[in-house]
Design a protein around this motif. Sequence first.
Motif, short mmCIF file in Angstrom:
data_model
loop_
_atom_site.label_atom_id
_atom_site.label_comp_id
_atom_site.label_asym_id
_atom_site.label_seq_id
_atom_site.Cartn_x
_atom_site.Cartn_y
_atom_site.Cartn_z
N PHE A 8 33.90 36.88 49.96
CA PHE A 8 33.24 35.78 49.24
C PHE A 8 32.94 34.65 50.20
O PHE A 8 33.56 34.52 51.25
CB PHE A 8 34.09 35.30 48.06
N GLU A 17 42.09 41.38 47.24
CA GLU A 17 42.63 41.18 45.89
C GLU A 17 43.03 42.54 45.30
O GLU A 17 42.31 43.52 45.47
CB GLU A 17 41.56 40.55 44.98
N GLU A 71 37.97 28.05 38.44
CA GLU A 71 38.30 27.22 39.60
C GLU A 71 37.22 27.40 40.67
O GLU A 71 37.09 28.46 41.26
CB GLU A 71 39.66 27.63 40.15
N VAL A 72 36.47 26.33 40.91
CA VAL A 72 35.41 26.41 41.92
C VAL A 72 35.74 25.62 43.18
O VAL A 72 35.05 25.72 44.19
CB VAL A 72 34.04 25.96 41.36
N ARG A 106 31.34 31.96 44.25
CA ARG A 106 31.86 31.92 42.88
C ARG A 106 31.06 30.94 42.01
O ARG A 106 30.89 31.18 40.81
CB ARG A 106 33.34 31.53 42.89
N GLY A 143 36.00 38.18 43.93
CA GLY A 143 35.54 39.23 44.83
C GLY A 143 36.57 39.44 45.93
O GLY A 143 37.59 38.76 45.98
N MET A 164 33.27 36.35 40.69
CA MET A 164 34.35 35.42 40.34
C MET A 164 35.59 35.70 41.13
O MET A 164 36.25 34.79 41.62
CB MET A 164 34.69 35.57 38.87
N ASP A 220 34.98 25.57 53.69
CA ASP A 220 36.33 25.03 53.91
C ASP A 220 36.30 23.91 54.94
O ASP A 220 35.76 24.05 56.03
CB ASP A 220 37.38 26.09 54.25
N GLY A 225 34.42 27.45 46.44
CA GLY A 225 33.99 28.84 46.32
C GLY A 225 32.48 28.89 46.11
O GLY A 225 32.01 28.90 44.97
N HIS A 272 39.26 23.62 45.47
CA HIS A 272 40.69 23.37 45.54
C HIS A 272 40.96 22.54 46.79
O HIS A 272 40.53 22.93 47.88
CB HIS A 272 41.43 24.71 45.62
N ARG A 282 39.66 38.53 51.09
CA ARG A 282 41.01 38.63 50.53
C ARG A 282 41.08 39.92 49.75
O ARG A 282 40.27 40.15 48.85
CB ARG A 282 41.32 37.44 49.62
N THR A 295 41.13 32.45 55.27
CA THR A 295 41.04 31.00 55.32
C THR A 295 41.23 30.63 56.80
O THR A 295 41.51 31.51 57.61
CB THR A 295 42.11 30.35 54.39
N GLU A 346 43.00 27.62 58.39
CA GLU A 346 43.88 26.52 58.85
C GLU A 346 44.35 26.73 60.28
O GLU A 346 44.33 25.80 61.10
CB GLU A 346 45.12 26.39 57.93
N1 5CA Z 1 42.29 26.94 52.74
C1 5CA Z 1 42.22 26.47 51.39
C2 5CA Z 1 41.19 25.40 51.22
S1 5CA Z 1 40.03 25.34 52.48
C3 5CA Z 1 41.92 27.64 50.47
O1 5CA Z 1 41.73 28.73 50.91
N2 5CA Z 1 41.89 27.36 49.17
S2 5CA Z 1 41.70 28.41 47.99
O2 5CA Z 1 42.50 29.57 48.20
O3 5CA Z 1 41.97 27.71 46.77
O4 5CA Z 1 40.21 28.87 47.98
C4 5CA Z 1 39.17 27.93 47.86
C5 5CA Z 1 38.18 28.34 46.80
O5 5CA Z 1 37.62 29.60 47.13
C6 5CA Z 1 38.76 28.53 45.42
O6 5CA Z 1 38.82 27.30 44.73
C7 5CA Z 1 37.76 29.47 44.78
O7 5CA Z 1 36.68 28.74 44.24
C8 5CA Z 1 37.27 30.29 45.94
N3 5CA Z 1 37.90 31.64 45.94
C9 5CA Z 1 39.18 31.95 46.23
N4 5CA Z 1 39.40 33.26 46.10
C10 5CA Z 1 38.22 33.81 45.70
C11 5CA Z 1 37.79 35.13 45.40
N5 5CA Z 1 38.64 36.18 45.49
N6 5CA Z 1 36.50 35.33 45.03
C12 5CA Z 1 35.64 34.29 44.95
N7 5CA Z 1 35.99 33.02 45.24
C13 5CA Z 1 37.26 32.78 45.60
#
Ligand code: 5CA
Length: 437
Positions: free
Chosen positions: A155, A142, A279-280, A319, A152, A150, A159, A316, A282, A140, A109, A111
């Motif tokens: 991804f 994971e 969750e698509v 996603r 990954g 979904m 942002d 995402g 956030h 990330r 991310t 920030e």
């Molecule tokens: N910095 C904040 C917002 S910019 C942030 O990182 N938010 S988050 O962690 O919620 O991620 C934002 C979106 O990325 C999630 O709502 C989701 O749709 C997508 N996302 C997060 N992790 C994954 C993943 N491992 N694979 C696919 N999509 C993901």
Amino acid sequence: MRLSQYFMPTLKETPAEAQVVSHRLMLRAGMLRQTSAGIYAWLPLGFRVLQKVEQIVREEQNRYGAIELLMPTIQSADLWRESGRYDAYGKEMLRIRDRHEREMLFGPTNEEMITDIVRSFVKSYRDLPKMLYHIQWKFRDEVRPRFGLMRGREFLMKDTYSFDMDYAGALRAYNKMYCAYLSTFARLGLKAVPVRAETGPIGGNLSHEFHILADTGESALYVDQALLDLDFLQVPGPEGDVDGFVAETTKLYAAADEMHDAAKCPVPAERLVSRRGIEVGHIFYFGTKYSDAMGAKIVGPNGESTAIEMGSYGIGVSRIVAAAIEASHDENGIVWPESIAPFKVGLINLKSGDAKTDPVCADLYAKLEAAGVEVLYDDRDERAGAKFADMDLIGVPYQLIVGPKGVDRGVVELKHRKTGERQELSLESALARLTQG
Ligand code: 5CA
């Protein structure tokens, strides 16, 4: 595109490794190829869908006043030490050393990076408000990458980061993004529900998740039926009553598992529905968490120095491609919403090489292309059954079917993938139908 010249390696067999329908269908439709656990190559058909999703997300961000830039995927560990997240982030962060032994990382991310950019250039309250975003690959690590796109490891995320001089400004930015998100999902042809959320490692105290309803969703949701009944095509634009809209819709109860307390839930049982969601998106308001830690300050109207108020807003993008399939498919394959379908029309020549069907198909293909309609022309030397199966599998919204008997009578068949409805039409009316709107 002529299918004989395209690269769309569809599979007849259902891949054993895929547990959810979106993953299975994307592999079978030749959209995706796993290259490592949780890491995928986007094959041409999948890439077209990804680009369509990305473009709609971009257009709505621009419309609500966010400005696009592009930050790198590789970041310096020092930046993350400033915010204190380098140690806090844990094993999900992929850490890298360069040849000079400098500590780097693949960004999960941004920030820290955007705060660094803004603090370097923004010095006065007159430079604010600003909303900046990028669409960039994230990593990330994971523990259990699963369900294909979904969850990954690599991804694509959109942002956005908002910068304001005070709380009122930050809240307005938050509300604009809330509306931009609902508008984005509606344009994508997806029904998304905003849900009050925890902030997790991003921090802050105000946060909503946006979920697409699907039985395979990872989150359990508890939602007031009245919220599900709302039509999010009526979301106020950037100049509309954004604050009023958010106040109204957030009155309606919606919570994910971890935020839901049955004992305290204000919604009468008959109106509370429990559904699963993906969750698509956030969004977060976190105030001065990063600007305090990293010294991102501005000079206010009275000459005082204050930390910038911030929020961050993620979608995402990759996603969403999977979530759209989870929400819309049948036993024969994907059923794309028209706005993100890889092609609008699948032109099927039932007898490729035939002196009657070939010229008719070539003519239809040329006319559709000339009208700007995206067509996948199945000109392969294959059985009709195989062509129908592939076209159903890849989920193109309209199939235009041309066979020798029809050509004799001057007609073609138009099939609507979603409803299965078939119609015999003259060539002219088929063309008119597909080129309008
Ligand atoms: N910095 C904040 C917002 S910019 C942030 O990182 N938010 S988050 O962690 O919620 O991620 C934002 C979106 O990325 C999630 O709502 C989701 O749709 C997508 N996302 C997060 N992790 C994954 C993943 N491992 N694979 C696919 N999509 C993901």
